[in-house]
Design a protein around this motif. Structure first.
Motif, mmCIF file in Angstrom:
data_model
loop_
_atom_site.group_PDB
_atom_site.id
_atom_site.type_symbol
_atom_site.label_atom_id
_atom_site.label_comp_id
_atom_site.label_asym_id
_atom_site.label_seq_id
_atom_site.Cartn_x
_atom_site.Cartn_y
_atom_site.Cartn_z
ATOM 1 N N GLY A 164 0.942 -1.257 -0.011
ATOM 2 C CA GLY A 164 0.091 0.085 0.148
ATOM 3 C C GLY A 164 0.800 1.312 0.101
ATOM 4 N N PHE A 165 0.227 2.610 -0.136
ATOM 5 C CA PHE A 165 1.004 3.986 -0.095
ATOM 6 C C PHE A 165 0.218 4.446 1.122
ATOM 7 C CE2 PHE A 165 0.958 2.126 -4.566
ATOM 8 C CZ PHE A 165 1.930 3.203 -5.388
ATOM 9 N N PRO A 166 1.008 4.857 2.046
ATOM 10 C CA PRO A 166 0.441 5.339 3.129
ATOM 11 C C PRO A 166 0.235 6.955 2.963
ATOM 12 C CG PRO A 166 2.799 5.237 3.284
ATOM 13 C CD PRO A 166 2.334 4.269 2.220
ATOM 14 N N ARG A 167 -0.625 7.403 3.383
ATOM 15 C CA ARG A 167 -1.520 8.666 3.194
ATOM 16 C C ARG A 167 -1.230 9.563 4.235
ATOM 17 N NH1 ARG A 167 -7.550 8.066 1.869
ATOM 18 N NH2 ARG A 167 -7.993 8.012 4.091
ATOM 19 N N ALA A 368 1.286 14.977 -0.815
ATOM 20 C CA ALA A 368 2.064 15.673 0.176
ATOM 21 C C ALA A 368 1.801 17.355 0.042
ATOM 22 C CB ALA A 368 3.626 15.272 0.239
ATOM 23 N N LYS A 369 2.371 17.752 -1.070
ATOM 24 C CA LYS A 369 2.001 19.225 -1.092
ATOM 25 C C LYS A 369 0.694 19.800 -1.037
ATOM 26 C CE LYS A 369 3.295 22.988 -4.639
ATOM 27 N NZ LYS A 369 3.786 23.188 -5.939
ATOM 28 N N TYR A 383 7.527 16.992 3.708
ATOM 29 C CA TYR A 383 6.796 18.151 2.971
ATOM 30 C C TYR A 383 7.483 19.769 3.397
ATOM 31 C CZ TYR A 383 4.431 18.190 7.536
ATOM 32 O OH TYR A 383 4.291 18.118 8.826
ATOM 33 N N ASP A 384 8.430 19.436 4.194
ATOM 34 C CA ASP A 384 8.721 20.973 4.613
ATOM 35 C C ASP A 384 9.333 21.788 3.290
ATOM 36 O OD1 ASP A 384 10.643 18.734 4.521
ATOM 37 O OD2 ASP A 384 12.190 20.158 5.378
ATOM 38 N N GLN A 385 9.561 21.258 2.300
ATOM 39 C CA GLN A 385 9.889 22.017 0.859
ATOM 40 C C GLN A 385 8.966 22.827 0.504
ATOM 41 O OE1 GLN A 385 9.814 18.515 1.186
ATOM 42 N NE2 GLN A 385 9.548 17.732 -0.636
ATOM 43 N N PHE A 386 7.635 22.312 1.020
ATOM 44 C CA PHE A 386 6.293 23.066 0.354
ATOM 45 C C PHE A 386 5.886 24.193 1.238
ATOM 46 C CE2 PHE A 386 5.807 18.524 -1.166
ATOM 47 C CZ PHE A 386 6.442 18.725 -2.483
#
Length: 459
Positions: A164-167, A368-369, A383-386
């Motif tokens: 799975g892909f965690p959200r 994430a963004k 996500y800190d780059q956003f």
């Protein structure tokens, strides 16, 4: 799901993007940011043949497509199908989560899962699906540049394989209406004595102290985990009770159960709270009819929900659960785990296309963004780059709670029970809340349930 191993470096300042910024990231960009998938247009140009039409079915627990995570889901789906005109994604929704999960059981029993489903990285949800060979394996190496927190992927893994892909990165808090607090001379409670004093003031002014989803037992399960920690000062009591190296007959469990009944008897949740479902509790707080709201960080988007008045939205804050008088836990101990995500049906006729879509959805500047800049939730990716420098007060509060936590719970108790024993566990919690069982008998009962779950898992 394994014990949470969150890195504080992964968390920057919280941000709320403008609508224009969200639109820019959601609708106008043609850069998918992923080398995993060739676009349909490129395929058609190379072969001089139209790309094969593909229809994917997408079953999600996010029923509201106009706000929160459901809105972000839909925007990303719309963007993807615009960039990949040969792909159609048909969305089916169902909430609340217990009803959604019941339907997943029906789909699984008939070997007819939709191509993509909302899923949870815990044994009670994934176990039956994996036993039926219902989920497709995801190539973990293909996600190495997506910025996932490693422990988040671990939660969706079994026997060394990823499913799975965690959200989200989730944690449990109390939201509060700052204006109601100020109008009633209430400070943020640090202890249960503070909380009970606040409850008395609010009740005297005919204000529901805490909006609570009492109809569904899972919020109470997380509340119980938190109070066990506040009583004992450690998450190990719960962890050891579930792996059977310990027991739910621990005195801290009785203390936590007593505390739950004390909150209810003090009128913390108003009258008839066991009849309030998720939507009713959320609306009660969002419309300013309750001073607090017990729920997870995923509700930080309530501060931008157009359905609620600005007077409420502009005054929402959050705080960590108070300590128990005489207990050993602190407000810096956080009930935190990795939340839901998505999985792909192993029987899908379009397995590759479904995985391609999710890989695209979770490219760094995808999910994430979008959720971070929209102020919707904490993603399970860096996500800190956003950062944009624009944040809501509740985002600031939640970031402070998360970043200053000294310990994290990891997977909550209810996610470790087998499906059959989980129902018994939930029933026992609701008996405690309705005063049909005393704390000592509650402790003995759930310990017996944990033992049965452990034995069933070992078979």
């Amino acid at each position: 799901m394994k014990t949470l191993n969150m890195k504080k470096a992964a968390i920057g300042l919280t941000i709320l993007s403008t609508v224009a910024a969200l639109t820019a990231c959601g609708g106008n960009s043609t850069d998918t940011g992923s080398s995993a998938t060739s676009t349909a247009a490129a395929t058609a140009a190379a072969t001089d043949k139209p790309a094969e039409k593909v229809t994917l079915t997408f079953f999600t627990n996010n029923s509201d497509r106009t706000a929160g995570q459901g809105k972000i889901e839909q925007e990303l789906i719309d963007q993807y199908t615009k960039e990949h005109p040969n792909v159609e994604i048909k969305v089916e929704t169902l909430s609340p989560d217990p009803q959604y999960q019941d339907k997943i059981k029906v789909y699984n029993a008939s070997n007819n899962l939709p191509d993509i489903i909302s899923s949870w990285g815990n044994s009670s949800f994934l176990g039956p699906l994996l036993s039926n060979n219902s989920l497709a394996e995801i190539d973990r190496d293909s996600l190495k540049d997506a910025g996932f927190i490693p422990a988040a992927l671990d939660g969706f893994s079994a026997n060394g394989k990823l499913y799975g892909f965690p959200r989200n990165s989730d944690f449990f808090v109390l939201y509060y209406n700052k204006k109601i607090f100020a109008d009633n001379g209430i400070q943020v409670p640090k202890t249960t004595a503070d909380l009970k004093a606040a409850i008395d003031k609010l009740k005297a002014n005919k204000i529901v102290p805490i909006a609570m989803d009492g109809q569904d037992p899972w919020p109470s399960g997380i509340w119980f985990d938190t109070l066990v920690q506040r009583a004992s000062g450690t998450w190990d009591v719960s962890h050891k009770a579930m792996d059977r190296s310990g027991s739910f007959k621990d005195p801290a469990v009785v203390t936590a159960a007593t505390e739950m009944q004390n909150w209810i008897k003090a009128g913390a949740f108003g009258d008839g709270f066991l009849n309030n479902d998720y939507g009713a509790a959320r609306n009660m707080f969002g419309q300013g009819k309750a001073a607090m709201y017990m729920m997870g960080e995923w509700e930080m988007g309530i501060a931008t929900d157009a359905n609620f008045p600005d007077e409420v939205k502009n005054n929402i804050g959050a705080f960590s659960f108070p300590t128990i008088d005489g207990g050993k836990g602190t407000t810096d101990d956080l009930t935190a785990w990795f939340g839901g995500g998505y999985s792909v049906s192993n029987n899908s006729k379009h397995k590759k296309e479904a995985i391609d879509f999710l890989t695209w959805m979770f490219r760094p500047d995808g999910w994430a963004k979008s959720v971070w800049q929209a102020g919707v939730t904490f993603p399970a990716q860096k996500y800190d780059q956003f950062q944009t420098g624009k944040e809501t007060p509740v985002q600031k509060d939640l970031t402070t709670i998360f970043n200053t936590a000294k310990s994290y719970s990891g997977t909550v108790n209810q996610d470790k029970f087998t499906p059959d024993t989980l129902k018994t566990y939930y029933d026992t919690i609701q008996k405690l809340e309705s005063d049909k069982i005393n704390p000592q008998d509650f402790s003995n009962s759930i310990d017996d349930t944990a033992d049965k779950s452990s034995k069933a898992t070992a078979k």
